[in-house]
Design a protein around this motif. Structure first.
Motif, PDB file in Angstrom:
ATOM      1  N   VAL A 153     -10.889  -2.390  34.633  1.00 49.83           N
ATOM      2  CA  VAL A 153     -10.081  -3.127  34.610  1.00 49.83           C
ATOM      3  C   VAL A 153      -9.450  -3.956  33.520  1.00 49.83           C
ATOM      4  CG1 VAL A 153      -9.411  -5.251  35.968  1.00 49.83           C
ATOM      5  CG2 VAL A 153     -10.644  -3.611  37.055  1.00 49.83           C
ATOM      6  N   PHE A 154     -10.624  -4.202  32.674  1.00 52.77           N
ATOM      7  CA  PHE A 154     -10.171  -4.913  31.398  1.00 52.77           C
ATOM      8  C   PHE A 154      -9.297  -4.072  30.499  1.00 52.77           C
ATOM      9  CE2 PHE A 154     -11.342  -6.287  26.964  1.00 52.77           C
ATOM     10  CZ  PHE A 154     -11.056  -7.494  27.010  1.00 52.77           C
ATOM     11  N   THR A 155      -9.772  -2.818  30.677  1.00 50.25           N
ATOM     12  CA  THR A 155      -9.008  -1.637  29.947  1.00 50.25           C
ATOM     13  C   THR A 155      -7.529  -1.570  30.237  1.00 50.25           C
ATOM     14  OG1 THR A 155     -10.963  -0.369  29.302  1.00 50.25           O
ATOM     15  CG2 THR A 155      -8.730   0.956  29.186  1.00 50.25           C
ATOM     16  N   LEU A 156      -7.268  -1.831  31.470  1.00 50.17           N
ATOM     17  CA  LEU A 156      -5.935  -1.859  32.181  1.00 50.17           C
ATOM     18  C   LEU A 156      -5.390  -2.912  31.889  1.00 50.17           C
ATOM     19  CD1 LEU A 156      -6.864  -0.353  35.741  1.00 50.17           C
ATOM     20  CD2 LEU A 156      -5.735   0.920  34.099  1.00 50.17           C
ATOM     21  N   VAL A 157      -5.878  -3.944  31.871  1.00 48.42           N
ATOM     22  CA  VAL A 157      -5.233  -5.323  31.487  1.00 48.42           C
ATOM     23  C   VAL A 157      -4.670  -5.246  29.893  1.00 48.42           C
ATOM     24  CG1 VAL A 157      -5.571  -7.737  30.996  1.00 48.42           C
ATOM     25  CG2 VAL A 157      -6.597  -6.874  33.095  1.00 48.42           C
ATOM     26  N   LEU A 158      -5.430  -4.870  29.050  1.00 48.45           N
ATOM     27  CA  LEU A 158      -5.289  -4.742  27.745  1.00 48.45           C
ATOM     28  C   LEU A 158      -4.017  -3.796  27.534  1.00 48.45           C
ATOM     29  CD1 LEU A 158      -8.705  -4.593  25.888  1.00 48.45           C
ATOM     30  CD2 LEU A 158      -7.206  -6.596  26.123  1.00 48.45           C
ATOM     31  N   ARG A 159      -4.082  -2.533  28.131  1.00 47.39           N
ATOM     32  CA  ARG A 159      -2.725  -1.818  28.157  1.00 47.39           C
ATOM     33  C   ARG A 159      -1.606  -2.304  28.649  1.00 47.39           C
ATOM     34  NH1 ARG A 159      -1.017   2.481  25.176  1.00 47.39           N
ATOM     35  NH2 ARG A 159       0.010   4.209  26.295  1.00 47.39           N
ATOM     36  N   SER A 160      -1.789  -2.685  29.639  1.00 46.42           N
ATOM     37  CA  SER A 160      -0.607  -3.703  30.305  1.00 46.42           C
ATOM     38  C   SER A 160       0.089  -4.779  29.658  1.00 46.42           C
ATOM     39  CB  SER A 160      -0.988  -4.215  31.653  1.00 46.42           C
ATOM     40  OG  SER A 160      -1.300  -3.334  32.503  1.00 46.42           O
ATOM     41  N   ILE A 161      -0.824  -5.475  28.840  1.00 43.81           N
ATOM     42  CA  ILE A 161      -0.172  -6.567  27.897  1.00 43.81           C
ATOM     43  C   ILE A 161       0.438  -5.848  26.805  1.00 43.81           C
ATOM     44  CG2 ILE A 161      -1.221  -8.330  26.370  1.00 43.81           C
ATOM     45  CD1 ILE A 161      -3.319  -9.034  28.448  1.00 43.81           C
ATOM     46  N   TYR A 162      -0.031  -4.805  26.234  1.00 46.69           N
ATOM     47  CA  TYR A 162       0.623  -4.048  25.121  1.00 46.69           C
ATOM     48  C   TYR A 162       1.847  -3.424  25.600  1.00 46.69           C
ATOM     49  CZ  TYR A 162       1.916   0.078  22.214  1.00 46.69           C
ATOM     50  OH  TYR A 162       2.483   0.904  21.658  1.00 46.69           O
ATOM     51  N   ILE A 163       1.969  -3.135  26.684  1.00 45.93           N
ATOM     52  CA  ILE A 163       3.431  -2.476  27.075  1.00 45.93           C
ATOM     53  C   ILE A 163       4.382  -3.724  27.317  1.00 45.93           C
ATOM     54  CG2 ILE A 163       4.390  -1.232  28.945  1.00 45.93           C
ATOM     55  CD1 ILE A 163       2.090   0.252  29.539  1.00 45.93           C
ATOM     56  N   VAL A 164       3.787  -4.822  27.975  1.00 44.62           N
ATOM     57  CA  VAL A 164       4.921  -5.744  28.294  1.00 44.62           C
ATOM     58  C   VAL A 164       5.119  -6.756  26.929  1.00 44.62           C
ATOM     59  CG1 VAL A 164       4.452  -5.813  30.521  1.00 44.62           C
ATOM     60  CG2 VAL A 164       3.308  -7.347  28.997  1.00 44.62           C
ATOM     61  N   LEU A 171       9.403  -6.003  31.684  1.00 42.47           N
ATOM     62  CA  LEU A 171       8.584  -5.651  32.615  1.00 42.47           C
ATOM     63  C   LEU A 171       7.297  -6.637  32.900  1.00 42.47           C
ATOM     64  CD1 LEU A 171       8.027  -1.771  32.482  1.00 42.47           C
ATOM     65  CD2 LEU A 171       9.498  -3.256  34.035  1.00 42.47           C
ATOM     66  N   ARG A 172       7.685  -7.941  32.129  1.00 44.40           N
ATOM     67  CA  ARG A 172       6.338  -8.934  32.250  1.00 44.40           C
ATOM     68  C   ARG A 172       6.277  -9.376  33.680  1.00 44.40           C
ATOM     69  NH1 ARG A 172       8.240 -12.251  26.798  1.00 44.40           N
ATOM     70  NH2 ARG A 172       7.279 -10.678  25.369  1.00 44.40           N
ATOM     71  N   GLY A 173       7.407  -9.680  34.075  1.00 39.53           N
ATOM     72  CA  GLY A 173       7.425 -10.025  35.594  1.00 39.53           C
ATOM     73  C   GLY A 173       6.447  -9.487  36.496  1.00 39.53           C
ATOM     74  N   LEU A 174       6.726  -8.055  36.634  1.00 40.67           N
ATOM     75  CA  LEU A 174       5.963  -7.179  37.567  1.00 40.67           C
ATOM     76  C   LEU A 174       4.496  -6.980  36.872  1.00 40.67           C
ATOM     77  CD1 LEU A 174       5.906  -5.087  39.832  1.00 40.67           C
ATOM     78  CD2 LEU A 174       6.797  -3.310  38.252  1.00 40.67           C
ATOM     79  N   GLY A 175       4.366  -6.745  35.515  1.00 41.86           N
ATOM     80  CA  GLY A 175       2.939  -6.756  34.859  1.00 41.86           C
ATOM     81  C   GLY A 175       2.200  -7.888  35.142  1.00 41.86           C
ATOM     82  N   TYR A 176       2.602  -9.185  35.070  1.00 42.23           N
ATOM     83  CA  TYR A 176       1.917 -10.403  35.273  1.00 42.23           C
ATOM     84  C   TYR A 176       1.781 -10.635  36.657  1.00 42.23           C
ATOM     85  CZ  TYR A 176       1.984 -10.735  29.976  1.00 42.23           C
ATOM     86  OH  TYR A 176       1.952 -10.826  28.601  1.00 42.23           O
ATOM     87  N   THR A 177       2.585 -10.325  37.426  1.00 44.41           N
ATOM     88  CA  THR A 177       2.344 -10.552  38.797  1.00 44.41           C
ATOM     89  C   THR A 177       1.262  -9.807  39.206  1.00 44.41           C
ATOM     90  OG1 THR A 177       4.860 -11.318  39.276  1.00 44.41           O
ATOM     91  CG2 THR A 177       3.443 -10.571  41.094  1.00 44.41           C
ATOM     92  N   SER A 178       1.393  -8.710  38.989  1.00 45.20           N
ATOM     93  CA  SER A 178      -0.080  -7.595  39.408  1.00 45.20           C
ATOM     94  C   SER A 178      -1.236  -8.296  38.904  1.00 45.20           C
ATOM     95  CB  SER A 178       0.125  -6.294  38.916  1.00 45.20           C
ATOM     96  OG  SER A 178      -0.940  -5.652  39.071  1.00 45.20           O
ATOM     97  N   LEU A 179      -1.176  -8.546  37.601  1.00 43.03           N
ATOM     98  CA  LEU A 179      -2.567  -9.336  37.019  1.00 43.03           C
ATOM     99  C   LEU A 179      -2.799 -10.569  37.624  1.00 43.03           C
ATOM    100  CD1 LEU A 179      -4.886  -9.085  34.800  1.00 43.03           C
ATOM    101  CD2 LEU A 179      -3.187 -10.157  33.266  1.00 43.03           C
ATOM    102  N   GLY A 180      -1.802 -11.488  37.909  1.00 43.96           N
ATOM    103  CA  GLY A 180      -2.185 -12.902  38.397  1.00 43.96           C
ATOM    104  C   GLY A 180      -2.679 -12.518  39.763  1.00 43.96           C
TER     105      GLY A 180
END
Length: 267
Positions: A153-164, A171-180
């Motif tokens: 999960v931590f790996t996915l979080v880091l990759r998502s943060i890199y992308i947004v 895509l921050r809204g969708l990415g951070y909503t998923s994470l939150g």
């Protein structure tokens, strides 16, 4: 975990290494943890619609696998909480590792040629899954599973943060909503574990309808199921943008989000 004040039901005494905070066999003698069981529907039904939509849009099979393994996790978790048997626990926990590995593969292959295969990453994730499975079957220690799952999960979080942050900031809204949503579920999971005795005592003082709202492990299923589903949407959105489609998030029945590829539908 849960204090020993539970009833015995159809499936007999628990053999799993974990027994959660919901009182056993209170709602029905055929389901050990009723609310922890039925809350898995959010991980079973919606991903099936997502898989069908992905097939219709002709997208890569790894995204179909991502949806379907989320459904497998939900089904395994249903069986685990319904029976509290060790074999069913494995059916819940091991697919969590496998599905997360597929999520990782999807996220790290977002910016590659269509239908390409990264054999090195694939081999690494398969090897990781085999090692975790072998060790976990031997040591039977839930904390080991939780740490391994947390690493993915931590790996996915880091990759998502890199992308947004660097690739698709919109895509921050969708990415951070998923994470939150996922992190909120994780918070409730911890509260359910740490304050179980107090929660059970508090629940006894509430009307049954209100008491259901304190089943925080069930909320963990709902929130992490939704968060995982939104993560797949985020990964799909990222991938289809890179492939120069025109993805949009639309709502099935006005409620449930899905990715729609307009360019594919216009041809």
């Amino acid at each position: 975990m849960a204090p020993v004040v539970d009833l015995e039901g159809y499936w007999g005494p628990p053999t799993s290494t974990l027994d959660w905070c919901e009182e056993n066999y209170v709602v029905t003698r055929f389901i050990a943890e009723f609310w922890n069981t039925v809350s898995n529907l959010i991980m079973i039904i919606p991903p099936l619609f997502g898989a069908v939509q992905t097939i219709r849009d002709g997208l890569e099979k790894r995204y179909i696998a991502a949806y379907l393994t989320l459904t497998v996790v939900g089904m395994g978790s249903w069986c685990f909480h319904m029976t509290l048997k060790y074999e069913m626990q494995l059916l819940d926990e091991l697919p969590m590792i496998y599905s997360c590995c597929i999520f990782v593969y999807c996220m790290f292959e977002c910016f590659k040629m269509k239908n390409s295969v990264n054999y090195h990453l694939l081999f690494t994730l398969v090897l990781f899954s085999l090692i975790v499975t072998t060790v976990y079957l031997k040591v039977k220690e839930p904390i080991f599973h939780q740490v391994m799952y947390g690493m993915l999960v931590f790996t996915l979080v880091l990759r998502s943060i890199y992308i947004v942050t660097w690739v698709y900031p919109w895509l921050r809204g969708l990415g951070y909503t998923s994470l939150g949503i996922f992190l909120l579920g994780f918070l409730l999971w911890n509260i359910d574990n740490i304050f179980c005795y107090s929660l059970r005592n508090f629940r006894k003082k509430l009307p049954p309808i209100l008491g259901v709202s304190t089943q925080f492990h069930a909320w963990w299923h709902i929130l992490t199921g939704l968060g995982s589903y939104l993560h797949i949407l985020f990964s799909l959105y990222t991938r289809t943008l890179y492939l120069r489609y025109r993805p949009k998030v639309k709502f099935l029945f006005g409620i449930w989000p899905m990715i729609v590829l307009e360019r594919l539908r216009n041809h």
